[in-house]
Each structure stands twice: as structure tokens, then as C-alpha cells.
Design a protein around this motif. Structure first.
Motif, PDB file in Angstrom:
ATOM      1  N   LEU A 145       2.530   2.083   0.284  1.00  0.00           N
ATOM      2  CA  LEU A 145       3.529   3.119   0.574  1.00  0.00           C
ATOM      3  C   LEU A 145       4.766   2.799  -0.012  1.00  0.00           C
ATOM      4  O   LEU A 145       5.558   3.766  -0.604  1.00  0.00           O
ATOM      5  N   ASP A 204     -11.258   0.454  -2.717  1.00  0.00           N
ATOM      6  CA  ASP A 204     -11.496   2.034  -3.266  1.00  0.00           C
ATOM      7  C   ASP A 204     -11.521   2.877  -2.058  1.00  0.00           C
ATOM      8  O   ASP A 204     -10.898   4.094  -2.092  1.00  0.00           O
ATOM      9  N   ARG A 214       7.429   9.430  10.069  1.00  0.00           N
ATOM     10  CA  ARG A 214       6.803   9.013   8.901  1.00  0.00           C
ATOM     11  C   ARG A 214       6.998  10.079   7.779  1.00  0.00           C
ATOM     12  O   ARG A 214       7.089   9.610   6.564  1.00  0.00           O
ATOM     13  N   PRO A 244       3.799  14.787  -2.863  1.00  0.00           N
ATOM     14  CA  PRO A 244       4.500  15.764  -3.225  1.00  0.00           C
ATOM     15  C   PRO A 244       3.512  16.421  -4.329  1.00  0.00           C
ATOM     16  O   PRO A 244       2.580  16.075  -5.128  1.00  0.00           O
ATOM     17  N   PHE A 245       3.980  17.978  -4.654  1.00  0.00           N
ATOM     18  CA  PHE A 245       3.131  18.498  -5.512  1.00  0.00           C
ATOM     19  C   PHE A 245       4.097  18.293  -6.927  1.00  0.00           C
ATOM     20  O   PHE A 245       5.211  17.412  -6.974  1.00  0.00           O
ATOM     21  N   GLU A 246       3.724  18.889  -8.067  1.00  0.00           N
ATOM     22  CA  GLU A 246       4.284  18.708  -9.307  1.00  0.00           C
ATOM     23  C   GLU A 246       5.915  18.829  -9.174  1.00  0.00           C
ATOM     24  O   GLU A 246       6.585  18.207 -10.018  1.00  0.00           O
ATOM     25  N   ASN A 289      -7.370   7.270   2.445  1.00  0.00           N
ATOM     26  CA  ASN A 289      -6.010   7.686   2.793  1.00  0.00           C
ATOM     27  C   ASN A 289      -5.614   8.766   1.929  1.00  0.00           C
ATOM     28  O   ASN A 289      -4.744   9.668   2.358  1.00  0.00           O
ATOM     29  N   ALA A 290      -5.867   8.892   0.598  1.00  0.00           N
ATOM     30  CA  ALA A 290      -5.401   9.840  -0.291  1.00  0.00           C
ATOM     31  C   ALA A 290      -6.093  11.204   0.284  1.00  0.00           C
ATOM     32  O   ALA A 290      -5.216  12.325   0.234  1.00  0.00           O
ATOM     33  N   ARG A 319      18.164   3.803   0.270  1.00  0.00           N
ATOM     34  CA  ARG A 319      16.949   4.226   0.910  1.00  0.00           C
ATOM     35  C   ARG A 319      15.601   3.346   0.422  1.00  0.00           C
ATOM     36  O   ARG A 319      15.030   3.172   1.410  1.00  0.00           O
ATOM     37  N   ARG A 354       3.502  10.234 -13.037  1.00  0.00           N
ATOM     38  CA  ARG A 354       3.584   9.409 -11.837  1.00  0.00           C
ATOM     39  C   ARG A 354       2.315   9.203 -11.232  1.00  0.00           C
ATOM     40  O   ARG A 354       1.878   8.445 -10.376  1.00  0.00           O
ATOM     41  N   PHE A 406       8.619  13.007   7.476  1.00  0.00           N
ATOM     42  CA  PHE A 406      10.115  13.728   7.254  1.00  0.00           C
ATOM     43  C   PHE A 406      11.068  12.864   7.046  1.00  0.00           C
ATOM     44  O   PHE A 406      11.759  13.078   5.829  1.00  0.00           O
ATOM     45  N   GLU A 407      11.119  11.546   7.592  1.00  0.00           N
ATOM     46  CA  GLU A 407      12.176  10.587   7.262  1.00  0.00           C
ATOM     47  C   GLU A 407      11.643   9.706   6.350  1.00  0.00           C
ATOM     48  O   GLU A 407      12.243   8.903   5.795  1.00  0.00           O
ATOM     49  N   GLU A 408      10.325   9.558   5.853  1.00  0.00           N
ATOM     50  CA  GLU A 408       9.473   8.726   4.958  1.00  0.00           C
ATOM     51  C   GLU A 408       9.761   7.353   5.479  1.00  0.00           C
ATOM     52  O   GLU A 408      10.153   6.423   4.640  1.00  0.00           O
ATOM     53  N   MET A 409       9.558   7.173   6.797  1.00  0.00           N
ATOM     54  CA  MET A 409       9.807   5.718   7.041  1.00  0.00           C
ATOM     55  C   MET A 409       8.545   5.143   7.199  1.00  0.00           C
ATOM     56  O   MET A 409       7.486   5.822   7.105  1.00  0.00           O
ATOM     57  N   THR A 410       8.443   3.813   6.758  1.00  0.00           N
ATOM     58  CA  THR A 410       7.249   2.964   6.740  1.00  0.00           C
ATOM     59  C   THR A 410       6.869   2.741   8.265  1.00  0.00           C
ATOM     60  O   THR A 410       7.606   2.835   9.078  1.00  0.00           O
ATOM     61  N   ASP A 412      -8.464   3.756  -0.019  1.00  0.00           N
ATOM     62  CA  ASP A 412      -7.626   4.176  -0.730  1.00  0.00           C
ATOM     63  C   ASP A 412      -8.053   5.736  -1.109  1.00  0.00           C
ATOM     64  O   ASP A 412      -7.128   6.715  -0.774  1.00  0.00           O
ATOM     65  N   LEU A 416      -4.184   0.636  -6.383  1.00  0.00           N
ATOM     66  CA  LEU A 416      -5.523  -0.314  -6.384  1.00  0.00           C
ATOM     67  C   LEU A 416      -4.917  -1.700  -6.857  1.00  0.00           C
ATOM     68  O   LEU A 416      -5.647  -2.472  -6.109  1.00  0.00           O
TER      69      LEU A 416
END
Lengths: 159, 251
Positions: free
Chosen positions: A80, B146, B207, B162-164, B152-153, A122, A50, B209-213, B149, A59
Motif C-alpha cells: 500500500l 500472485d 482507510r 483511482p481511475f485514469e 486484493n486487486a 503525507r 502508473r 477516505f483518509e488513505e491511512m495504512t 495480489d 509483485l
């Protein structure tokens, strides 16, 4: 890293199937289309790497979006949204992301994904906040989702 | 049940080491203080460096602190150890993480872009395009993509990525740890959120917790997406500042 995974029953290895799948995605491809197909390692419940796919996908999306002059805020929202899609479980150990650019719009199509209905709703809500059209297609291997984003003059002020 | 080491216990071990050369006491002190290193390393996880690496770097800091601590100065060991460990972890990011994952020129371009993005947004009354950013910075469009990105990362993964196993940093903040309960009880996110006003806090929660855009948040609270973007960026900066201040206060 991704490794080929043999299918049960001596069928075509997944790596070849991925290539075939990508090829089928590209059968209508033009010079403005990019298709990414990723095969996951054996035993990976998520079916694909992923993180790699998300990074490349972000990108590529930004690159195509820049060609049609979408503003940065819209690009970030689209990234996003794509990121949210690519966090979902792949339907068959393979996931394909196809990007296409038109004169004034871009489209990305992702699948197959294993989604329960609430999660699908969702995702749809997330995608609809950024895209103009969101279309779902169901197949035996999982769901495919397409999102189309058109460039408009109003993009410059409202998004 | 594991007994929690007190500052007095640590002090006793360190006195035995520094005054009597008791290396067993030194080793025991290091082992007993490992939970502190784990707690501090977790604060910096999710930024592109594996937690295990941060713990290892933090352990180097702990050993330095144990070896260099002056038992006669009358200060608590944790007051000396925390900044030493955090300093080692931050040095790791400065010396290796950025250089390894983000080329220097991209890092510098990212800093310039952050400023120019705000300026152009104000000047144009809208979010700029990649092409406009490229023209303003003299960089290629691909470099702008680049750099944006990469920035942001680096800046947002600490809260949301998220982790693995699918957990986010926020999910892991509440994990139990043996000893140093006061360190663990501090929910980093809660500390960061405390620094925000009500609207900023609501935006961050929607943003992450609810993962809203950003667009969804804008519609939800009745402001423009551009304004949401600005508030989010400022809120994250404020939260980072508060957490760093907090780490400094533990001196």
C-alpha cells in the motif's frame, strides 16, 4: 504501452536516458537487487504508466519480502505504501524503482517525483507506518524516497 | 430541460411495441432507459473492467428486458429490467472478467488462501508469512503472491483505486444523471456503510477516505494492525453483501 519520448534540443531520447538511469541505479546493484525503470508516453502528464509499474512493483516487493519472511500483514502495508508513492507524478517522464534485499531487510528507492510539501509529509507518514527508515533526497529532477524495512522477531506479533 | 421518463411513459412505449409492433417505440424506450444502464454499470466499475464495456453489456441486458417484458403481468418495467441488466453485468464478470484477468487456479487458490489466512492468523497469533501460506496450501510461494495480489486487486479496487483521471469509485458515486433520480440518490457507499457498526465505519473511512495504512489506523484507534486487517476484510464483505442485497431488492 510505453513509448520512447524524444527530448527537446536533439538530446538523448528518453528511452535511452531511462536505460542510463536504470544503469546508474544498478551500478552498485548486487544479485539481490531489482531495478524497474519506466518511460511514459508522449504527453502523459503523469510521465509513466502508473498502473503497469504499480502492478509489477507490488509483485516484486512481495517476492523480496517473502524471501526475508516478512508476514503477510507487513507485506500488504508495504505494498500500500509503495502504491501510494507510485501514484505520485514523476519528475521527468521517467520513474525508477530500485529494490534491494539484505540478509534481514529490504529497501526500495523511488524517484524522481514531483511533490508539494504537504503531499510529501503525507507520503512520509504513510511510509513511516510501514518502514523502519524513510529517507528523502532532493535532486533537480525531483525527490527520491528510500524506505528500509528490517525483519524482526517482533514483526511476527506486532505488525 | 430534459423531461424525466416516468414508469407510465415507459409502460406506454412498451405496450405500443409489444401490442402494436411499434419498433420506434421500442427504440425510444431503450434510449430513454440508457441512464438506468449507466447507473447500474457504474456500480460494478473499478473491478478491472472498463466502464464502457459494462455499459455495453448492460445495454444488452436492457434490450433483452425490453423484448421479454410481459406488459400484461401488471409489474413495473424497472422491477423486471434492473435484475436483468445487473444479471447480464454479473454474468460478464463471471464469464469473462475473472477468466481473463485471473487464471482459474489462482482464483481458486485465492479463495483457499482467504480461509487459511484467517485460520493461520488465529492459530499462530500473528499474520503468517508467504512461506507458511505456501506450505499450508501446497502451492508455490510465487503462486501465493500472485493469488493474494489478484484477490486484493479485485476486492478493493471497487472502492479505492483511482481511475485514469484520478477519481475513485467513491468520487463518482454522486454524479448527476438525467432521470431515475431515485437510483442516483442512493449513494452506494452510504448504503454499504450503513451496514457497519460505528467502529467498522470509522476504519473503512480512515482507510479509503483518509488513505491511512492499517498500521496507522491501528495506532489511531488503539487496536492491533491484525485486528484492523480482520475488521476491514469483514467490513468490505458486509458492504458488498449489502449492496448486492440492495440490487436484489430492486426486483
Amino acid at each position: 504501452m510505453m513509448r520512447p519520448k524524444a527530448m527537446s534540443g536533439g538530446e538523448i531520447p528518453v528511452s535511452r536516458r531511462a536505460a542510463a538511469l536504470a544503469q546508474s541505479e544498478m551500478r552498485t546493484a548486487t544479485k539481490d537487487e531489482i531495478v524497474l525503470a519506466v518511460v511514459g508516453p508522449d504527453g502523459d502528464e503523469h510521465g509513466f504508466d502508473r498502473d503497469s509499474l504499480r502492478v509489477v512493483g507490488r509483485l516484486v516487493l512481495a517476492g523480496i519480502a517473502a524471501r526475508i519472511d516478512l508476514p503477510v500483514s507487513v507485506i500488504e502495508s508495504l505494498q500500500l505504501a509503495l502504491d501510494a508513492v507510485l501514484r505520485r507524478q514523476a519528475g521527468d517522464g521517467i520513474v525508477t524503482v530500485a529494490f534491494a534485499r539484505g540478509e534481514e531487510e529490504l529497501t526500495f528507492r523511488v524517484g524522481p517525483l514531483l511533490l508539494l510539501l504537504p503531499d510529501r509529509h503525507r507520503l512520509e507518514r504513510t511510509l513511516q507506518a510501514s518502514a523502519d527508515d524513510v529517507v528523502w533526497e532532493d535532486s533537480p529532477r525531483g525527490a527520491w524516497v528510500s524506505a528500509r524495512i528490517a525483519r524482526r522477531v517482533s514483526d511476527q506479533t506486532t505488525r | 430541460m430534459t423531461r424525466v421518463m416516468t414508469e407510465h411513459d415507459v409502460d406506454t412505449l412498451l405496450r405500443a411495441y409489444h401490442r402494436e409492433g411499434d419498433t420506434a417505440a421500442r427504440d425510444q424506450a431503450v434510449v430513454e432507459l440508457m441512464p438506468l444502464v449507466h447507473a447500474l454499470a457504474r456500480r460494478y466499475s473499478g473491478r478491472g473492467e472498463p466502464l464502457e464495456d459494462l455499459v455495453q453489456v448492460g445495454m444488452v441486458g436492457l434490450i433483452k428486458a425490453v423484448d421479454r417484458f410481459d406488459v400484461d403481468r401488471g409489474v413495473e418495467f424497472s422491477s423486471y429490467a434492473v435484475p436483468t441488466i445487473v444479471g447480464e453485468i454479473r454474468r460478464h464478470f463471471r464469464d469473462r472478467a475473472w477468466a481473463m484477468h485471473v487464471p482459474r487456479r489462482l482464483k481458486e487458490l485465492g479463495v483457499r488462501l482467504s480461509r487459511i489466512l484467517d485460520e493461520l492468523t488465529t492459530e499462530l497469533g500473528r499474520s503468517p508469512t508467504i512461506q507458511e501460506l505456501a506450505q499450508a496450501t501446497g502451492a508455490e510461494e510465487e503462486e501465493v503472491i500472485d493469488a493474494l495480489d489478484s484477490a486484493n486487486a479485485y476486492s478493493t479496487r471497487s472502492l479505492s483505486a483511482p481511475f485514469e483521471d484520478g477519481d475513485s469509485l467513491a468520487d463518482r458515486l454522486g454524479e448527476d444523471e438525467v432521470g431515475y433520480e431515485e437510483v442516483e440518490q442512493d449513494s452506494l457507499l452510504a448504503i454499504g456503510l450503513e451496514a457497519l457498526d460505528e467502529r467498522e465505519r470509522q476504519i473503512v473511512e480512515l482507510r479509503f477516505f483518509e488513505e491511512m495504512t492499517q498500521s496507522q489506523i491501528a495506532a489511531e484507534i488503539g487496536i492491533s494492525q491484525m485486528h484492523v486487517s480482520r475488521l476491514l476484510r469483514r467490513s468490505l464483505a458486509v458492504m458488498r453483501g449489502r449492496l448486492e442485497t440492495r440490487a436484489g431488492e430492486e426486483l
